[in-house]
Enzyme design. Structure first.
Site, short mmCIF file in Angstrom:
data_model
loop_
_atom_site.label_atom_id
_atom_site.label_comp_id
_atom_site.label_asym_id
_atom_site.label_seq_id
_atom_site.Cartn_x
_atom_site.Cartn_y
_atom_site.Cartn_z
N HIS A 139 0.87 -0.92 -0.05
CA HIS A 139 0.05 -0.07 0.08
C HIS A 139 0.86 1.22 0.09
CE1 HIS A 139 -2.85 3.05 1.15
NE2 HIS A 139 -2.54 3.02 2.42
N HIS A 141 1.02 5.89 -1.16
CA HIS A 141 0.41 7.16 -1.35
C HIS A 141 1.08 7.94 -2.62
CE1 HIS A 141 -0.50 7.15 3.15
NE2 HIS A 141 -1.07 6.08 2.54
N GLU A 169 1.64 0.64 -22.28
CA GLU A 169 1.88 -0.50 -21.20
C GLU A 169 0.71 -1.15 -20.39
OE1 GLU A 169 5.16 -1.84 -21.77
OE2 GLU A 169 4.61 -0.61 -23.41
N HIS A 210 -6.90 8.82 -1.11
CA HIS A 210 -6.01 8.10 -0.01
C HIS A 210 -4.77 7.61 -0.65
CE1 HIS A 210 -5.29 5.69 3.97
NE2 HIS A 210 -4.11 5.65 2.97
#
Ligand code: 13P
Ligand code: ZN
Length: 271
Positions: A139, A141, A169, A210
């Site tokens: 994860h 940002h 791509e 987020h």
């Protein structure tokens, strides 16, 4: 016993977090990574019967009982992982009842795994069912991905289409498209369940306002998926409102056919 600081899984976690920080994707404690480990490999470095302490998982992770993960710590900075892996990373085994994580190494300052542990573990459960070789949930940002998600609809077909149209791509790297969740409270079981649901069809999931999740067989693959979205989101944002040439759906289909890929349904308009 070999020195765990030289173990490929520790070295790769250090390199990946350092790269993500260097790219400006993971400010402060932003971002978290978990990677499923092979017990026989780990046993070259650790006695897996020595449990340092147990940490409640806060949710039912029984489906992963006995599985061992290396994972980033909550509140820890990607910037600092390489210089002190034993404080910023931990190796945990999910207990038989799935209610605890048994700490085998790391989190030296008394810390614990990322607040996004539910989203990571629930995503591992789903991705392992799709692909037994799956290992990594990452994860991050990344700036342009969040910017693009700010100006685009949260319709995941539309978001995927815009990415596929902006860089040849994309359809090759993620023919399964990008799942998109609306803005939600992070660090909760609820966002974990919603993320895992999207992972049934996608290896990439955007959390609106987020960041993004990428998954894969190894750290390179999870990182490469996020990197391809982020680069393309940058192209999209740089061209915003001025694009004259976008990739036609026939070309996107041609690329997918050339590579024998099954693409996310309902994205291309080929009438
Ligand atoms: P952690 O420091 O708990 O990993 O949280 C960072 C983050 O990115 C929350 O989504
Ligand atoms: Zn985050």
């Amino acid at each position: 016993m070999k020195n765990i600081l030289n173990a490929p899984f520790v070295v790769e976690m250090c390199e990946t977090t350092a790269n993500m920080y260097r790219l400006g994707w993971d400010e402060r404690n932003g971002g978290n990574i978990s990677c499923l480990l092979d017990q026989s490999e780990l046993e070259q470095y650790l006695n897996v019967n020595d449990v340092i302490r147990t940490i409640p998982t806060g949710f039912d992770a029984a489906e992963l009982a006995g599985k061992i993960f290396i994972v980033t710590g909550t509140g820890k900075y990607f910037k600092n992982v390489q210089k002190d892996p034993e404080t910023n990373l931990g190796i945990v085994r999910i207990s038989k009842d799935g209610k605890n994580a048994e700490l085998l190494w790391g989190f030296k300052d008394g810390g614990k795994f990322t607040s996004e542990f539910p989203a990571h573990m629930m995503s591992h459960i789903v991705r392992l069912k799709q692909d037994p070789e799956h290992r990594v949930v990452a994860h991050s940002h990344p700036t342009y991905t969040i910017a693009m998600n700010t100006v685009c609809s949260t319709d995941e077909k539309d978001f995927t289409h815009k990415l596929w149209q902006s860089n040849t791509e994309c359809v090759i790297v993620f023919p399964d498209g990008v799942g998109v969740l609306p803005c939600m409270v992070c660090g909760t079981e609820e966002i974990g369940i919603a993320t895992a649901k999207k992972m049934e069809k996608h290896r990439l999931v955007v959390w609106t306002n987020h960041g993004i999740y990428g998954t894969g067989k190894n750290l390179d693959e999870a990182f490469g998926l996020i990197e391809t979205v982020e680069k393309t989101a940058q192209i999209y944002m740089l061209a915003l409102g001025r694009a004259v040439n976008v990739i036609p759906d026939q070309i996107i289909k041609g690329l997918a056919d050339l590579w024998n890929l099954t693409v996310m349904e309902g994205v291309l308009d080929l009438e």
